[in-house]
Design a protein around this motif. Structure first.
Motif, PDB file in Angstrom:
ATOM      1  N   MET A  53       0.816  -1.215   0.000  1.00 22.63           N
ATOM      2  CA  MET A  53       0.000   0.000   0.000  1.00 22.63           C
ATOM      3  C   MET A  53       0.849   1.265   0.000  1.00 22.63           C
ATOM      4  O   MET A  53       0.351   2.352  -0.285  1.00 22.63           O
ATOM      5  N   SER A  54       2.143   1.123   0.302  1.00 19.31           N
ATOM      6  CA  SER A  54       3.040   2.280   0.213  1.00 19.31           C
ATOM      7  C   SER A  54       3.105   2.813  -1.218  1.00 19.31           C
ATOM      8  O   SER A  54       3.441   3.981  -1.434  1.00 19.31           O
ATOM      9  N   ALA A  70       9.004  10.005  10.558  1.00 15.90           N
ATOM     10  CA  ALA A  70       7.864  10.935  10.520  1.00 15.90           C
ATOM     11  C   ALA A  70       8.250  12.249  11.188  1.00 15.90           C
ATOM     12  O   ALA A  70       8.943  12.261  12.210  1.00 15.90           O
ATOM     13  N   GLN A  71       7.794  13.351  10.612  1.00 11.86           N
ATOM     14  CA  GLN A  71       8.182  14.670  11.123  1.00 11.86           C
ATOM     15  C   GLN A  71       7.032  15.658  11.007  1.00 11.86           C
ATOM     16  O   GLN A  71       6.284  15.647  10.019  1.00 11.86           O
ATOM     17  N   VAL A  72       6.879  16.504  12.020  1.00 13.73           N
ATOM     18  CA  VAL A  72       5.989  17.662  11.887  1.00 13.73           C
ATOM     19  C   VAL A  72       6.681  18.610  10.919  1.00 13.73           C
ATOM     20  O   VAL A  72       7.822  19.024  11.163  1.00 13.73           O
ATOM     21  N   SER A  73       6.025  18.924   9.836  1.00 14.85           N
ATOM     22  CA  SER A  73       6.655  19.729   8.785  1.00 14.85           C
ATOM     23  C   SER A  73       7.218  21.034   9.328  1.00 14.85           C
ATOM     24  O   SER A  73       6.582  21.715  10.133  1.00 14.85           O
ATOM     25  N   THR A  74       8.416  21.363   8.871  1.00 16.55           N
ATOM     26  CA  THR A  74       9.023  22.639   9.251  1.00 16.55           C
ATOM     27  C   THR A  74       8.432  23.791   8.442  1.00 16.55           C
ATOM     28  O   THR A  74       8.652  24.957   8.764  1.00 16.55           O
ATOM     29  N   LYS A  75       7.650  23.436   7.413  1.00 20.68           N
ATOM     30  CA  LYS A  75       7.043  24.453   6.554  1.00 20.68           C
ATOM     31  C   LYS A  75       5.632  24.798   7.013  1.00 20.68           C
ATOM     32  O   LYS A  75       5.215  25.957   6.964  1.00 20.68           O
ATOM     33  N   GLY A 114      11.386  10.153   4.998  1.00 17.19           N
ATOM     34  CA  GLY A 114      12.160   9.047   4.443  1.00 17.19           C
ATOM     35  C   GLY A 114      12.095   7.828   5.335  1.00 17.19           C
ATOM     36  O   GLY A 114      12.561   7.876   6.482  1.00 17.19           O
ATOM     37  N   GLY A 115      11.478   6.759   4.832  1.00 14.77           N
ATOM     38  CA  GLY A 115      11.433   5.505   5.570  1.00 14.77           C
ATOM     39  C   GLY A 115      10.494   5.477   6.754  1.00 14.77           C
ATOM     40  O   GLY A 115      10.598   4.598   7.622  1.00 14.77           O
ATOM     41  N   ALA A 116       9.559   6.406   6.826  1.00 10.05           N
ATOM     42  CA  ALA A 116       8.625   6.438   7.947  1.00 10.05           C
ATOM     43  C   ALA A 116       7.700   5.230   7.921  1.00 10.05           C
ATOM     44  O   ALA A 116       7.282   4.771   6.856  1.00 10.05           O
ATOM     45  N   THR A 117       7.391   4.719   9.093  1.00  9.37           N
ATOM     46  CA  THR A 117       6.403   3.654   9.229  1.00  9.37           C
ATOM     47  C   THR A 117       5.105   4.262   9.745  1.00  9.37           C
ATOM     48  O   THR A 117       5.082   5.403  10.240  1.00  9.37           O
TER      49      THR A 117
END
Length: 307
Positions: free
Chosen positions: A28-29, A257-262, A271-274
């Motif tokens: 599903m990715s 996973a990251q809270v967007s800096t934008k 990159g590579g987040a689960t």
């Protein structure tokens, strides 16, 4: 225990579908804008209404779990994937027909293509959707909106297929469209066609509106990174992104996973987040915003798949 797909079901589907329309253990990715998610037991892409009916009848006959996916935006698929059958309308049932001020659109048609077709025919009302990374079916399902526009403002009727494979047409009043809600979130039916009612306008003005929304979106949103769109629903009286930003959470990461800096309202896959990374980050953001502002953020992203 993982439930394997019924071989007799696959055999029955192969009697009327082409081999490329049926994918077993489909990652599903590759079918979500987050680019996250484990395998679907069986992913099927129907080419038309009749195929959709047959597939749903077989799913019911074999008592298999069923999930519908459009362009794969606004969803997070679990790392374990999805059991049973996933019916994917992306880039298959996607025709667009214009008759006067009426547009008849296949559920898989991308919103940007619908907005472009409306502009070409000098029809106003779809400008708000030009940058939403989803399909018209998904827009109805979530009553998608942006920049003051909402799907419910342009929908006239929706054709769906029930779990028994029967065709059903809903009027606008029957769709129960509210904030990020429609009747399809509870009735389990497949949206296959949407009828839109737009208004005549100036093509130049319509395109100016599209250009303005596009510029605003590109300048403020992290479109260069995989995401599911806006991560949280708008809390009453607030903006989720503003609350997250004020809590100092821009750039906060869990795994990939990251809270967007934008734009703090977006969780992105750097990159590579689960799926587990995303869920843990969402929970941490909810916890810290509640502690700082007393506001409980609710995910707008749909969480689907095996827990």
């Amino acid at each position: 225990m993982r439930k394997m797909i019924n071989e007799n079901f696959i055999g029955a589907c192969r009697e009327f579908l082409q081999p490329e329309q049926i994918m077993l253990n489909a990652p599903m990715s590759e079918h979500t804008t987050f680019q996250i998610g484990g395998p679907a037991d069986c992913l099927i892409k129907p080419a038309n209404l009749e195929e959709t009916q047959k597939i749903l009848q077989l799913v019911q006959e074999y008592e298999l779990p069923l999930t519908f996916v459009g362009n794969g935006s606004n969803m997070l698929v679990s790392d374990k994937g999805i059991r049973g059958v996933v019916v994917n309308f992306a880039d298959t049932i996607s025709s667009i027909a214009v008759d006067g001020t009426k547009m008849t659109v296949g559920a898989g048609a991308l919103l940007k293509d619908v907005a472009e077709a409306a502009a070409q025919h000098s029809l106003a009302g779809m400008e708000f959707a030009c940058g939403i990374p989803g399909s018209i079916g998904g827009a109805v399902f979530m009553n998608a909106g942006a920049y003051g526009g909402e799907t419910k403002n342009v929908v006239k009727a929706v054709k769906a297929v029930t779990r028994a494979g029967e065709i059903k047409t809903y009027s606008l009043e029957e769709l129960e469209l509210g904030y990020r809600h429609s009747i399809f979130q509870t009735n389990g039916e497949a949206i296959v066609e949407v009828e839109l009612e737009l208004v005549p306008g100036s093509e130049a003005e319509i395109r100016a509106g599209i250009a303005d929304f596009t510029q605003r979106r590109e300048s403020k949103q992290p479109l260069e990174m995989p995401s599911a769109g806006s991560t949280f629903k708008r809390p009453e009286g607030y903006f989720a992104g503003t609350l997250i930003d004020q809590t100092g959470l821009k750039g906060l990461s869990v795994g990939g996973a990251q809270v967007s800096t934008k734009h703090a309202g977006f969780v992105v896959n750097k990159g590579g987040a689960t799926a587990a990374d995303v869920l843990n980050l969402i929970r941490e953001v909810q916890k810290r915003v509640k502690e700082a502002h007393g506001v409980e953020l609710q995910p707008e992203v749909r969480l689907i798949g095996e827990k």
